[in-house]
Design an enzyme around this catalytic site. Sequence first.
Site, PDB file in Angstrom:
ATOM      1  N   GLU A   9       8.941  16.248  15.642  1.00  0.00           N
ATOM      2  CA  GLU A   9       9.342  15.952  14.113  1.00  0.00           C
ATOM      3  C   GLU A   9       8.640  17.112  13.258  1.00  0.00           C
ATOM      4  O   GLU A   9       7.359  17.039  13.324  1.00  0.00           O
ATOM      5  CB  GLU A   9       9.359  14.781  13.617  1.00  0.00           C
ATOM      6  CG  GLU A   9       9.699  14.534  12.155  1.00  0.00           C
ATOM      7  CD  GLU A   9       9.480  13.166  11.580  1.00  0.00           C
ATOM      8  OE1 GLU A   9       8.352  12.748  11.726  1.00  0.00           O
ATOM      9  OE2 GLU A   9      10.216  12.561  10.927  1.00  0.00           O
TER      10      GLU A   9
ATOM     11  N   CYS B 132      13.301  11.718   6.095  1.00  0.00           N
ATOM     12  CA  CYS B 132      13.294  11.274   7.557  1.00  0.00           C
ATOM     13  C   CYS B 132      14.719  11.342   8.048  1.00  0.00           C
ATOM     14  O   CYS B 132      14.860  11.520   9.268  1.00  0.00           O
ATOM     15  CB  CYS B 132      12.901   9.865   7.770  1.00  0.00           C
ATOM     16  SG  CYS B 132      13.883   8.525   6.696  1.00  0.00           S
TER      17      CYS B 132
ATOM     18  N   GLU C 164      10.010   1.501  10.486  1.00  0.00           N
ATOM     19  CA  GLU C 164      10.861   2.642  10.036  1.00  0.00           C
ATOM     20  C   GLU C 164       9.997   4.065  10.328  1.00  0.00           C
ATOM     21  O   GLU C 164       9.341   4.201   9.650  1.00  0.00           O
ATOM     22  CB  GLU C 164      11.377   2.672   8.728  1.00  0.00           C
ATOM     23  CG  GLU C 164      12.403   1.420   8.365  1.00  0.00           C
ATOM     24  CD  GLU C 164      13.739   1.321   9.168  1.00  0.00           C
ATOM     25  OE1 GLU C 164      14.238   2.481   9.691  1.00  0.00           O
ATOM     26  OE2 GLU C 164      14.084   0.183   9.240  1.00  0.00           O
TER      27      GLU C 164
ATOM     28  N   LYS D  70       0.900  -1.169   0.052  1.00  0.00           N
ATOM     29  CA  LYS D  70      -0.010   0.043   0.031  1.00  0.00           C
ATOM     30  C   LYS D  70       0.816   1.184   0.057  1.00  0.00           C
ATOM     31  O   LYS D  70       1.519   1.707   0.887  1.00  0.00           O
ATOM     32  CB  LYS D  70      -0.965   0.142   1.431  1.00  0.00           C
ATOM     33  CG  LYS D  70      -1.888   1.222   0.853  1.00  0.00           C
ATOM     34  CD  LYS D  70      -2.605   1.610   2.214  1.00  0.00           C
ATOM     35  CE  LYS D  70      -1.943   2.666   2.991  1.00  0.00           C
ATOM     36  NZ  LYS D  70      -1.864   3.920   2.058  1.00  0.00           N
TER      37      LYS D  70
HETATM   38  P1  NAD Z   1       2.079   8.131   8.025  1.00  0.00           P
HETATM   39  O1  NAD Z   1       2.184   7.381   8.942  1.00  0.00           O
HETATM   40  O2  NAD Z   1       0.876   9.121   7.989  1.00  0.00           O
HETATM   41  O3  NAD Z   1       1.759   7.185   6.785  1.00  0.00           O
HETATM   42  C1  NAD Z   1       2.632   5.992   6.245  1.00  0.00           C
HETATM   43  C2  NAD Z   1       1.874   5.126   5.627  1.00  0.00           C
HETATM   44  O4  NAD Z   1       0.941   4.420   6.417  1.00  0.00           O
HETATM   45  C3  NAD Z   1       1.041   5.681   4.650  1.00  0.00           C
HETATM   46  O5  NAD Z   1       0.812   4.651   3.459  1.00  0.00           O
HETATM   47  C4  NAD Z   1      -0.632   5.670   5.205  1.00  0.00           C
HETATM   48  O6  NAD Z   1      -1.703   5.540   4.236  1.00  0.00           O
HETATM   49  C5  NAD Z   1      -0.515   4.397   6.111  1.00  0.00           C
HETATM   50  N1  NAD Z   1      -1.221   4.437   7.625  1.00  0.00           N
HETATM   51  C6  NAD Z   1      -1.883   5.427   7.908  1.00  0.00           C
HETATM   52  N2  NAD Z   1      -2.630   5.141   8.924  1.00  0.00           N
HETATM   53  C7  NAD Z   1      -2.262   3.582   8.962  1.00  0.00           C
HETATM   54  C8  NAD Z   1      -3.044   2.571   9.906  1.00  0.00           C
HETATM   55  N3  NAD Z   1      -3.864   3.148  11.056  1.00  0.00           N
HETATM   56  N4  NAD Z   1      -2.783   1.503   9.640  1.00  0.00           N
HETATM   57  C9  NAD Z   1      -1.839   1.356   8.619  1.00  0.00           C
HETATM   58  N5  NAD Z   1      -1.441   2.205   7.594  1.00  0.00           N
HETATM   59  C10 NAD Z   1      -1.743   3.191   8.049  1.00  0.00           C
HETATM   60  O7  NAD Z   1       3.307   8.877   7.518  1.00  0.00           O
HETATM   61  P2  NAD Z   1       3.449   9.833   6.293  1.00  0.00           P
HETATM   62  O8  NAD Z   1       3.095  11.148   6.584  1.00  0.00           O
HETATM   63  O9  NAD Z   1       3.221   9.378   4.920  1.00  0.00           O
HETATM   64  O10 NAD Z   1       5.329   9.850   6.106  1.00  0.00           O
HETATM   65  C11 NAD Z   1       5.945  11.004   7.150  1.00  0.00           C
HETATM   66  C12 NAD Z   1       6.647  10.197   8.145  1.00  0.00           C
HETATM   67  O11 NAD Z   1       7.271   8.973   7.682  1.00  0.00           O
HETATM   68  C13 NAD Z   1       7.547  10.990   8.708  1.00  0.00           C
HETATM   69  O12 NAD Z   1       7.359  10.809  10.238  1.00  0.00           O
HETATM   70  C14 NAD Z   1       8.889  10.561   8.518  1.00  0.00           C
HETATM   71  O13 NAD Z   1      10.265  10.623   9.393  1.00  0.00           O
HETATM   72  C15 NAD Z   1       8.396   8.966   8.341  1.00  0.00           C
HETATM   73  N6  NAD Z   1       9.629   8.276   7.284  1.00  0.00           N
HETATM   74  C16 NAD Z   1      10.630   7.422   8.116  1.00  0.00           C
HETATM   75  C17 NAD Z   1      11.270   6.780   7.204  1.00  0.00           C
HETATM   76  C18 NAD Z   1      12.508   5.933   7.897  1.00  0.00           C
HETATM   77  O14 NAD Z   1      12.973   5.190   7.172  1.00  0.00           O
HETATM   78  N7  NAD Z   1      12.680   5.755   9.330  1.00  0.00           N
HETATM   79  C19 NAD Z   1      11.587   7.089   5.857  1.00  0.00           C
HETATM   80  C20 NAD Z   1      10.661   8.062   5.567  1.00  0.00           C
HETATM   81  C21 NAD Z   1       9.613   8.643   6.051  1.00  0.00           C
END
Ligand code: NAD
Length: 486
Positions: free
Chosen positions: A387, A284, A250, A175
């Site tokens: 963050e 990130c 992650e 997804k």
């Molecule tokens: P998010 O957590 O809002 O969403 C990430 C994914 O999870 C999306 O596909 C979203 O639709 C899905 N999702 C949301 N709610 C869910 C649930 N209840 N169950 C299952 N899936 C769900 O994050 P975002 O806003 O898309 O991304 C930004 C975040 O990602 C930042 O915090 C960033 O630091 C982090 N990030 C971390 C890394 C790493 O390698 N550590 C890399 C890139 C981004």
Amino acid sequence: MKHKKIDNYIAGQLRPPASGDYLNNIEPATGKAYSLVPDSDERDVELAVQAAGDAFPGWSKTPAAHRARVLTHVADLIDENLDALALAESVDNGKPLTLATSLDIPRSAANFRFFASSVLHFRSESHATDNTAINYTLRNPRGVAGIISPWNLPLYLLSWKIAPALAVGNTLVAKPSEITPMTASLLANLCIEAGLPDGVLNIVHGTGPKVGAAIVEHPAVPTVSFTGGTITGQEIARTAAPLFKKISLELGGKNPNIIFADADIDTAVRESIRSSFANQGQVCLCGSRIFVEQAIYDQFILKFVEETKRLKIGDPLESDTNQGALVSQVQYAKVLSYIDLAQTEGGRILCGGERPASLSARCQDGYFIEPTVIVDLPSNCRINQEEIFGPVVTITPFATEDEVATYANSTDYGLSASVWTKDVGRAHRMAERIDSGTVWVNCWMLRDLRVPFGGMKHSGVGREGGEEALRFFTEPKNVCIKIPES
Ligand code: NAD
């Protein structure tokens, strides 16, 4: 104008969501909808899990060399379609087209190529026990894996999970973020063209609560690999733990970037600009807290602000743009609210902090914020603890190694850090003291795909990259054979 409808990719077919409903996909640079994303639900996830389950016996028994050939073919097709994929990523995400062309898409191809070759060299283990027994460890693919990825590096982060999972023989339900679905939908076409068997990779588009949650909860998905926010990660962990699923998380970061007085200041400034503002600060690994040794603090700030003001903000599709748009209205509002909070907390804005005054006609309603530099904030305030994930960086002076190590480790996060110094001993001492999954010395975001990648503390659970990733997607089974006495 009629917008293009993106399809799900299930059992080798491109198909609409069961609900027939779609969400608007917004171009961040214009603030306008330009395509439609399936608003899928648990019915689509069910079909995808079934398709992946049906494909598992065949794909898991396919010789690794053949799996590697198919994945290499996908990598070649990504390279061949570089321009189209980079354009899609830039339009979807708001990032400069030059960044998508030079980084996101080539690295996505590199991920497929790397795991296609590394699975051929995946070591098996055996141990002799005092000449009385031989142990060997089988590592079999775990079945159907759920892959959930964010919007900031859409194809890169998706391919970082898909490639190792497929290489060792799992089948997948993936997804992508509903905010940036376009490159994943193009990837589906490339997988079909590369001859990936039906059902081996399934891509279900839609929201986290409907599609992501259905994948995490599904009893036939024993493995979940997630990249995204820390709060979402907590929710996934809460669901997956009682079901005894294997999960990799992650998550977010609040990474320190530490500059000692003996560093090469011009290089430190140049790379700190990159680490603060790359992809509008939405990486990130971005260094969002800069700590500068007192002796060069004023000099560093002068140079840093001067360079930041030179960054060109504007239409991501223009070749001289350094800073594009933030990914969404929500993200735009969130970043602006943090800039307000910074001032409430006593911060002084040295540059940025506003919507740019002049934007082209096409970008008038886009989500643009100037790169913002803030000083005079204590390291324990919210701006320095939470963050923000935007083009906002704080700069704080420090006097000693002890002091800056305390600052660096003072947040809940522990993803990455950079240290700038010419003193090798100090570099080693700092690397040892900072609680983060990666410490860069005199560089930022230099990546070797073989090293374990991930975060400490609230930045994540588990490690990806190299053998760690191949191991994650396999189930070890030990076989112990007693050597009979003569
Ligand atoms: P998010 O957590 O809002 O969403 C990430 C994914 O999870 C999306 O596909 C979203 O639709 C899905 N999702 C949301 N709610 C869910 C649930 N209840 N169950 C299952 N899936 C769900 O994050 P975002 O806003 O898309 O991304 C930004 C975040 O990602 C930042 O915090 C960033 O630091 C982090 N990030 C971390 C890394 C790493 O390698 N550590 C890399 C890139 C981004």
